[in-house]
Scaffold this active site. Structure first.
Site, PDB file in Angstrom:
ATOM      1  N   ASN A   9       0.868  -1.177   0.000  1.00 33.96           N
ATOM      2  CA  ASN A   9       0.000   0.000   0.000  1.00 33.96           C
ATOM      3  C   ASN A   9       0.907   1.231   0.000  1.00 33.96           C
ATOM      4  O   ASN A   9       1.359   1.682   1.054  1.00 33.96           O
ATOM      5  CB  ASN A   9      -0.877  -0.075   1.255  1.00 33.96           C
ATOM      6  CG  ASN A   9      -1.813   1.094   1.395  1.00 33.96           C
ATOM      7  OD1 ASN A   9      -1.740   2.067   0.646  1.00 33.96           O
ATOM      8  ND2 ASN A   9      -2.687   1.023   2.383  1.00 33.96           N
ATOM      9  N   ARG A  91      -2.103  -1.439  -3.964  1.00 27.78           N
ATOM     10  CA  ARG A  91      -3.150  -0.409  -4.003  1.00 27.78           C
ATOM     11  C   ARG A  91      -2.758   0.549  -5.130  1.00 27.78           C
ATOM     12  O   ARG A  91      -1.654   1.105  -5.119  1.00 27.78           O
ATOM     13  CB  ARG A  91      -3.179   0.323  -2.667  1.00 27.78           C
ATOM     14  CG  ARG A  91      -4.057   1.551  -2.703  1.00 27.78           C
ATOM     15  CD  ARG A  91      -3.990   2.266  -1.381  1.00 27.78           C
ATOM     16  NE  ARG A  91      -4.620   3.562  -1.458  1.00 27.78           N
ATOM     17  CZ  ARG A  91      -4.324   4.573  -0.663  1.00 27.78           C
ATOM     18  NH1 ARG A  91      -3.412   4.443   0.274  1.00 27.78           N
ATOM     19  NH2 ARG A  91      -4.943   5.716  -0.785  1.00 27.78           N
ATOM     20  N   HIS A 179     -10.002   6.322  -1.773  1.00 32.71           N
ATOM     21  CA  HIS A 179     -10.045   5.584  -0.497  1.00 32.71           C
ATOM     22  C   HIS A 179     -10.995   4.387  -0.568  1.00 32.71           C
ATOM     23  O   HIS A 179     -11.522   3.929   0.447  1.00 32.71           O
ATOM     24  CB  HIS A 179     -10.474   6.490   0.685  1.00 32.71           C
ATOM     25  CG  HIS A 179      -9.446   7.511   1.064  1.00 32.71           C
ATOM     26  ND1 HIS A 179      -9.773   8.814   1.388  1.00 32.71           N
ATOM     27  CD2 HIS A 179      -8.105   7.442   1.148  1.00 32.71           C
ATOM     28  CE1 HIS A 179      -8.675   9.491   1.670  1.00 32.71           C
ATOM     29  NE2 HIS A 179      -7.635   8.674   1.508  1.00 32.71           N
ATOM     30  N   ARG A 239      -3.547  19.060   1.856  1.00 35.69           N
ATOM     31  CA  ARG A 239      -4.394  19.395   0.689  1.00 35.69           C
ATOM     32  C   ARG A 239      -5.553  20.287   1.121  1.00 35.69           C
ATOM     33  O   ARG A 239      -6.086  20.137   2.221  1.00 35.69           O
ATOM     34  CB  ARG A 239      -4.949  18.122   0.050  1.00 35.69           C
ATOM     35  CG  ARG A 239      -3.901  17.348  -0.709  1.00 35.69           C
ATOM     36  CD  ARG A 239      -4.447  16.018  -1.196  1.00 35.69           C
ATOM     37  NE  ARG A 239      -3.779  14.912  -0.541  1.00 35.69           N
ATOM     38  CZ  ARG A 239      -4.218  13.668  -0.513  1.00 35.69           C
ATOM     39  NH1 ARG A 239      -5.369  13.355  -1.089  1.00 35.69           N
ATOM     40  NH2 ARG A 239      -3.544  12.731   0.094  1.00 35.69           N
ATOM     41  N   GLU A 377      -6.712  -1.795   4.655  1.00 31.50           N
ATOM     42  CA  GLU A 377      -6.727  -1.864   3.186  1.00 31.50           C
ATOM     43  C   GLU A 377      -5.927  -3.062   2.680  1.00 31.50           C
ATOM     44  O   GLU A 377      -6.265  -3.672   1.671  1.00 31.50           O
ATOM     45  CB  GLU A 377      -6.132  -0.565   2.613  1.00 31.50           C
ATOM     46  CG  GLU A 377      -7.026   0.633   2.838  1.00 31.50           C
ATOM     47  CD  GLU A 377      -6.272   1.953   2.884  1.00 31.50           C
ATOM     48  OE1 GLU A 377      -5.262   2.041   3.617  1.00 31.50           O
ATOM     49  OE2 GLU A 377      -6.686   2.893   2.193  1.00 31.50           O
TER      50      GLU A 377
END
Ligand code: ADP
Length: 395
Positions: A9, A91, A179, A239, A377
């Site tokens: 990931n 990912r 996500h 961000r 994840e």
């Protein structure tokens, strides 16, 4: 010989990895989990499933990303015992319109994914760098790509649409959402923990360095706060989140800012870091007594609650709110602040349970059940990779 899968990931400043033993049934057993920290002092750490430290060392390299992947592979091979590594799952941030399911990463699919770099100029190269590094180190080892955008393919075309001329929509200028692997994990866990709740309407708040919300109805994504890019929606570590497009025009046309300078400002110098002027790291801001840190935290919570209300509107209400990722799982004060702003929508927080980071942090009389679920994840990547390896390429 038992088989194993490595899930990678790759994020902006770290690569998380997890090794799974596939055993004989459909399940997968965690063998080891670790992080390659790509910060100022690159560091590789790994722990066995029982928590035993397997590795904790610094390393220096001119190209920490490529060298780091080689280090991870060496470490994993040392831990394989009698297992055979059948593939590495990744990912991948952007799958565009074409990749709505995990795929075998062949030279053709990698090339197609490289073409999507224009849709995610900073994130897609980071996703593909480990794929290329492994293809060079071990060309025969199969690799599988799992997409952060895929979970959102169920979103209605109207919800995806920008109010731009038709031709741009046909060219792929629409909201994709990200996500997705985290949301897929949470939707799956919720259906295990509480099938009745999972069959209803949930807002999942993935609050990490990157942060977004997802509206999930009957286990499927129906709206999300990130859009065409991973810039949209919530205030994040560095961000800006949703912003009036007129501001961008102002910087470009009135201030003569170069496009790449604007990109760097929006992705890397804004958000919590930009507002506080101190850090993009929530832990540091919460520990600070500086009023600018407080302002950044308050803006983060205000905007997250505002977006949550918008997602509630898409679903016509909600019965469950799940907090996940670094901030969502560990910051009781952000959860409190967001929940207080959602009182009018039926959220009633149990402050003691929230401070104790309990599984359920809402009061029994709350109309909305509020849960904290740790995301994973890597387990989703491993599960999908196994399926792709068993059925062959899904391209
Ligand atoms: P990434 O998006 O890089 O995977 P994470 O999910 O690990 O990020 O989340 C990182 C964020 O979580 C950082 O802002 C960090 O400060 C925050 N965080 C981690 N632990 C805590 C904590 N105990 N309290 C508040 N914030 C925390």
């Amino acid at each position: 010989m038992s088989q194993s899968i490595l899930a990678l990931n790759a994020g902006s400043s770290s690569v998380k990895f997890a090794l799974y033993d596939l055993g004989s049934s459909d399940g997968q057993l965690l063998v080891s989990r670790g992080t390659l920290d790509l910060g100022d002092a690159p560091r590789l750490t790994a722990r066995a499933a029982d928590g035993t430290v397997q590795c904790d060392r610094q390393f220096t390299a001119d190209a920490p990303h490529g060298a780091g992947i080689a280090e991870i592979l060496r470490l994993v091979k040392g831990e394989l015992g009698g297992r055979k590594l059948i593939c590495i799952g990744h990912r991948i941030v952007h799958g565009g319109n074409k990749f709505s399911k995990p795929v075998r990463l062949t030279p053709a699919t990698i090339e197609a994914l490289e073409r999507l770099t224009t849709l995610a100029p900073l994130h897609q190269p980071r996703s593909l760098a480990p794929v290329r590094a492994i293809a060079a180190l071990q060309p025969d080892l199969p690799q599988v790509g799992c997409f952060d955008t895929a979970f959102h393919h169920t979103i209605d075309p109207l919800v995806r649409r920008f109010a731009l001329p038709q031709k741009y929509e046909r060219e792929g200028l629409r909201r994709y959402g990200f996500h997705g692997l985290s949301y897929e994990y949470i939707a799956g866990r919720l259906s295990e923990i509480s099938p009745a709740l999972a069959a209803k309407r949930t807002i999942v708040a993935h609050l990490g360095n990157g942060a977004s919300l997802c509206a999930v109805r009957e286990g499927k994504s129906v709206d999300t706060t990130m859009g065409f890019s991973a810039l949209d929606g919530l205030v994040m570590g560095t961000r800006c989140g949703a912003i009036d497009p007129g501001v961008l025009l102002y910087f470009l046309l009135e201030r003569g800012m170069a496009a790449d300078e604007l990109q760097t400002m929006l992705y890397e110098r804004s958000g919590l870091l930009g507002v506080s002027g101190i850090s993009g790291d929530m832990r540091m801001l919460e520990a600070s007594s500086d009023p600018r840190a407080r302002e950044a935290i308050e803006l983060f919570a205000f905007r997250a609650a505002r977006e949550a209300a918008a997602l509630a509107n898409t679903m016509g209400g909600f019965e469950c709110l799940v907090f996940t990722a670094g901030i969502g799982e560990r910051s009781s004060s952000i959860r409190k602040s967001m929940c207080e702003k959602l009182t009018w929508l039926g959220v009633a927080l149990d402050e003691l349970a929230n401070d104790a980071h309990a599984e359920i942090v809402s009061r029994p009389d709350s109309k909305v059940e509020v849960r904290v679920i740790a995301t994973d994840e890597e387990s989703v990547i491993a599960r999908h990779s196994r399926a792709v390896m068993q059925v062959g390429s899904a391209t």
